[in-house]
Design a protein around this motif. Structure first.
Motif, PDB file in Angstrom:
ATOM      1  N   PRO A 160       0.080  -3.452   5.032  1.00 43.48           N
ATOM      2  CA  PRO A 160       1.014  -4.559   4.831  1.00 43.48           C
ATOM      3  C   PRO A 160       2.127  -4.220   3.835  1.00 43.48           C
ATOM      4  O   PRO A 160       3.087  -4.967   3.706  1.00 43.48           O
ATOM      5  N   ALA A 161       1.991  -3.087   3.159  1.00 45.51           N
ATOM      6  CA  ALA A 161       2.971  -2.732   2.124  1.00 45.51           C
ATOM      7  C   ALA A 161       4.037  -1.777   2.657  1.00 45.51           C
ATOM      8  O   ALA A 161       4.964  -1.415   1.934  1.00 45.51           O
ATOM      9  N   GLY A 162       3.903  -1.350   3.903  1.00 49.96           N
ATOM     10  CA  GLY A 162       4.831  -0.348   4.437  1.00 49.96           C
ATOM     11  C   GLY A 162       4.705   0.970   3.691  1.00 49.96           C
ATOM     12  O   GLY A 162       5.666   1.718   3.540  1.00 49.96           O
ATOM     13  N   ALA A 163       3.493   1.254   3.218  1.00 50.31           N
ATOM     14  CA  ALA A 163       3.309   2.460   2.397  1.00 50.31           C
ATOM     15  C   ALA A 163       2.967   3.692   3.225  1.00 50.31           C
ATOM     16  O   ALA A 163       2.901   4.804   2.687  1.00 50.31           O
ATOM     17  N   ILE A 164       2.722   3.506   4.542  1.00 56.86           N
ATOM     18  CA  ILE A 164       2.374   4.665   5.384  1.00 56.86           C
ATOM     19  C   ILE A 164       3.419   4.806   6.487  1.00 56.86           C
ATOM     20  O   ILE A 164       3.814   3.824   7.113  1.00 56.86           O
TER      21      ILE A 164
ATOM     22  N   CYS B  18       1.756   1.687  -2.419  1.00 54.00           N
ATOM     23  CA  CYS B  18       0.351   1.328  -2.229  1.00 54.00           C
ATOM     24  C   CYS B  18      -0.209   0.706  -3.510  1.00 54.00           C
ATOM     25  O   CYS B  18      -0.798  -0.369  -3.503  1.00 54.00           O
ATOM     26  N   SER B  19       0.023   1.399  -4.607  1.00 50.43           N
ATOM     27  CA  SER B  19      -0.501   0.962  -5.891  1.00 50.43           C
ATOM     28  C   SER B  19       0.086  -0.399  -6.292  1.00 50.43           C
ATOM     29  O   SER B  19      -0.627  -1.306  -6.742  1.00 50.43           O
TER      30      SER B  19
ATOM     31  N   ASN C 179      -0.886  11.669  18.493  1.00 47.56           N
ATOM     32  CA  ASN C 179      -0.994  10.233  18.781  1.00 47.56           C
ATOM     33  C   ASN C 179      -1.575   9.493  17.585  1.00 47.56           C
ATOM     34  O   ASN C 179      -1.813  10.079  16.552  1.00 47.56           O
ATOM     35  N   CYS C 180      -1.849   8.220  17.764  1.00 50.60           N
ATOM     36  CA  CYS C 180      -2.466   7.348  16.766  1.00 50.60           C
ATOM     37  C   CYS C 180      -1.410   6.775  15.819  1.00 50.60           C
ATOM     38  O   CYS C 180      -0.480   6.135  16.278  1.00 50.60           O
ATOM     39  N   GLY C 181      -1.558   6.985  14.516  1.00 47.14           N
ATOM     40  CA  GLY C 181      -0.651   6.308  13.581  1.00 47.14           C
ATOM     41  C   GLY C 181      -1.023   4.841  13.403  1.00 47.14           C
ATOM     42  O   GLY C 181      -0.213   4.035  12.953  1.00 47.14           O
ATOM     43  N   LYS C 182      -2.254   4.477  13.765  1.00 45.46           N
ATOM     44  CA  LYS C 182      -2.663   3.059  13.656  1.00 45.46           C
ATOM     45  C   LYS C 182      -2.681   2.582  12.206  1.00 45.46           C
ATOM     46  O   LYS C 182      -2.488   1.401  11.939  1.00 45.46           O
ATOM     47  N   CYS C 183      -2.907   3.498  11.281  1.00 42.87           N
ATOM     48  CA  CYS C 183      -2.911   3.118   9.860  1.00 42.87           C
ATOM     49  C   CYS C 183      -1.520   2.669   9.410  1.00 42.87           C
ATOM     50  O   CYS C 183      -1.399   1.863   8.485  1.00 42.87           O
TER      51      CYS C 183
END
Ligand code: B12
Ligand code: SF4
Ligand code: SF4
Length: 302
Positions: free
Chosen positions: A239-243, A253-254, A230-234
């Motif tokens: 805002p960059a769609g990096a995760i 991210c960079s 579960n989770c995946g809140k990060c």
């Protein structure tokens, strides 16, 4: 040559843990500019690793052969001093400095940019972190031992030509993992007993400090996504769609931190007061269940 005065400091682990906590509680560098009376860091978590733990050699394949082992770091330092001394034991002291509740709350309100407090934590807080490392080196030397702060040595660099994205010759997260301080998460962030909204630091020395047991079988165990599915809140916080469920895209991210965020801050008319060569991000480290502790259930944010 015995580097320690065992009679003076019978419990070295406790001594260094207290020294780190006392330094952070008392140093004039642990103040938040522009927010009177506020600190940058709360009370740290501390761990110790055996510098000859086979894990450090494994890092040469997990990270890259450029990653330096604690023994190599100390030997390079001793070579510089040309004293011919070979350390019997090598130990790593690793710590996690947690952002204050005010800083974390200021970040929870943000969706696109870092708060001013987070930006100050990145730059002024890192300066306090680096000074703590130098303070500990001096403390070890005063006790008759030898010590080095690897991230402040001339050989330290962040390699940019690595296939998986930037990687340094002394990765503080991998060091903290070895020192029993926690594990990685889906976002790549390190989840410690004081959470993920942290900065890490470490030194290497030759004092006989007992290593901290690693209370986790795997390097991702503190993350709810890997532990429970579960989770995946990060994922939603970034805002960059990096995760994504596949992990963290370092290039995205960079790019967001260095190129996109400064423009958004300017468009918002909020760039005044921010410091540093980039603003820092960390939205994925706040407003998530692992922000201030090892998460116990998917909905918890302390
Ligand atoms: C380069 C760098 C970056 C790059 C790349 C990050 C990265 N993932 O490596 C960029 C610019 C993207 C970046 C961004 C940020 N960073 Co940065 N960064 C660094 C730096 C300088 C080096 C990192 C490094 O060497 N990584 C090495 C690579 C190999 O690590 P990795 O890919 O994450 O590791 C994976 C594999 O090794 C894998 N793995 C596979 N098999 C195995 C087996 C075992 C046994 C283990 C242990 C691991 C393992 O696990 C990992 C996760 O998938 C460090 C400082 C330092 N000296 O360590 C700070 C550092 C990592 N950053 C930090 C911070 C705070 C940030 C930001 C929040 C920015 C900010 N300050 O506002 C963001 C957060 C991004 C994110 N989601 O993690 C903190 C970490 C805080 C934390 N809780 O994790 C550090 C440690 C700085 C510090 N002194 O505290 N950063
Ligand atoms: S927010 Fe959830 S999925 Fe992301 S790192 Fe933290 S615990 Fe893991
Ligand atoms: S630091 Fe910012 S851009 Fe990088 S992964 Fe986290 S939320 Fe996304």
């Amino acid at each position: 040559m015995s580097a320690v005065h065992p009679k003076t400091k019978p419990n070295l682990a406790q001594f260094f843990e207290e020294s780190i906590k006392t330094y952070i509680a008392g140093t004039p560098n642990n103040v938040m500019p522009a927010f009177p009376g506020e600190r940058i860091w709360d009370g740290p978590a501390v761990g110790f690793a055996d510098g000859d733990d086979p894990l450090f050699k494994e890092y040469k394949s997990i990270i890259g052969d450029f990653h330096v082992t604690p023994r190599e770091a100390l030997e390079m330092h001793l070579k510089k001093a040309a004293c011919g001394y070979q350390p019997e034991q090598v130990r790593v002291i690793s710590w996690a400095l947690p952002s204050t509740r005010e800083t974390r709350q200021s970040m929870r309100r943000e969706t696109q940019v870092s708060s001013l407090r987070w930006n100050y934590t990145r730059w002024y807080g890192q300066e306090a972190n680096a000074r703590l490392a130098r303070h500990l080196v001096a403390l070890v030397e005063d006790m008759g031992g030898h010590a080095v702060a690897p991230e402040q040595e001339s050989w330290f660099e962040v390699k940019r030509d690595v296939p998986g994205g930037p990687a340094s010759r002394w990765s503080q997260r991998h060091i903290a993992y070895a020192a029993g301080l926690g594990t990685f998460g889906l976002s790549d962030g390190f989840i410690s007993p004081v959470g993920m909204a942290i900065r890490l630091g470490s030194i290497v020395c030759d004092l006989d400090i007992p290593p901290t047991p690693r209370a986790y079988p795997g390097h991702l165990d503190n993350c709810l996504f890997y532990r429970t599915g579960n989770c995946g809140k990060c994922i939603k916080r970034c805002p960059a769609g990096a995760i994504s469920e596949a992990g963290h895209d370092k290039a995205k991210c960079s790019n967001y931190q260095s190129r996109v965020m400064p423009v958004i801050l300017q468009e918002m008319g909020r760039d005044h007061g921010y410091v540093g060569t980039y603003r820092g991000c960390g939205l994925c480290q706040t407003g998530v269940p692992c922000e201030g502790r090892i998460p116990r259930s998917k909905d918890e944010i302390d």
